[in-house]
Enzyme design. Sequence first.
Site, PDB file in Angstrom:
ATOM      1  N   LYS A  14      41.368 -46.695 -26.416  1.00 14.00           N
ATOM      2  CA  LYS A  14      41.828 -46.206 -25.109  1.00 14.00           C
ATOM      3  C   LYS A  14      41.862 -44.677 -25.057  1.00 14.00           C
ATOM      4  CE  LYS A  14      44.415 -50.448 -24.298  1.00 14.00           C
ATOM      5  NZ  LYS A  14      44.180 -51.067 -25.631  1.00 14.00           N
ATOM      6  N   ARG A  15      40.737 -44.080 -25.427  1.00 13.37           N
ATOM      7  CA  ARG A  15      40.621 -42.629 -25.411  1.00 13.37           C
ATOM      8  C   ARG A  15      40.238 -42.132 -24.020  1.00 13.37           C
ATOM      9  NH1 ARG A  15      42.937 -43.504 -29.895  1.00 13.37           N
ATOM     10  NH2 ARG A  15      42.272 -42.450 -31.805  1.00 13.37           N
TER      11      ARG A  15
END
EC number: 4.1.1.23
Length: 271
Positions: free
Chosen positions: A93-94
């Site tokens: 979840k960058r």
Amino acid sequence: MNRESLFREIQKKASFLCVGLDTDFSKIPPHLHREEDPVFEFNKQIIDATSDFAVAYKPNIAFYEALGPKGWESLQKTLDYIPKDIFTIADAKRGDIGNTSSLYAKAFFETMEFDSVTVAPYMGVDSVQPFLEFKDKWVILLALTSNEGSKDFQLITSQDGKPLFQEVLEKSATWGTPENMMYVVGATRGEKIAEVRKIVPDHFFLVPGVGAQGGSLKEVAQNGMNSQCGLLVNSSRGIIYAANDLNFAAAAKSEAKKLQQEMEALLNKHL
């Protein structure tokens, strides 16, 4: 891995199962604690038990980085152990400013050699674009998630009545293509899956929330399947923690096989 190879794997195994390797040291069987690398040994046995039924594995990066350098080593060993014809997802979840996203992309796609990474869209196109510049690699963009708090922002409507998740889908679909972008669409939002499919008819969905979180596999397939399946349905706790004793891998295999058999029936019905 490209889209064609992924679909071939789905056809070969009659499955669209993704196994989430959310490996919590405190939950793995006690007898593994004697191993040199308990996390990797757990993952290794889970992979051995489920690889006939899974078309993807999704390590949640938080469970590894929480362990410091040793956790990153366990993660790399796990990734190296996964069969090369199985799709790999870095659930990280960058999403940051462009030059930072470029380095995140390099870390997961070049250094570690994942096939895909989950990305948050909140900062817009320049935070996502660097991930889309790698051949045969995938962005899996958060669209409509399965957690309770998703309604805090994702369901807020604009002046023209569109919920925010719909705005995200319509805008982001112009950034990538069905060949390099997927979307996270939660199974617990079953009534919304059909809405999402209308907006992005050709993209794959990564669908969490089936099993322990209560989502319906039948409902997901009915509302989300397209001509190339278009679904990777994730199960984490329901498979990897099916048992906590010497027979944990056998229990995981049984749960994975059960899901694969349900998926085979759904594929036969819808494709």
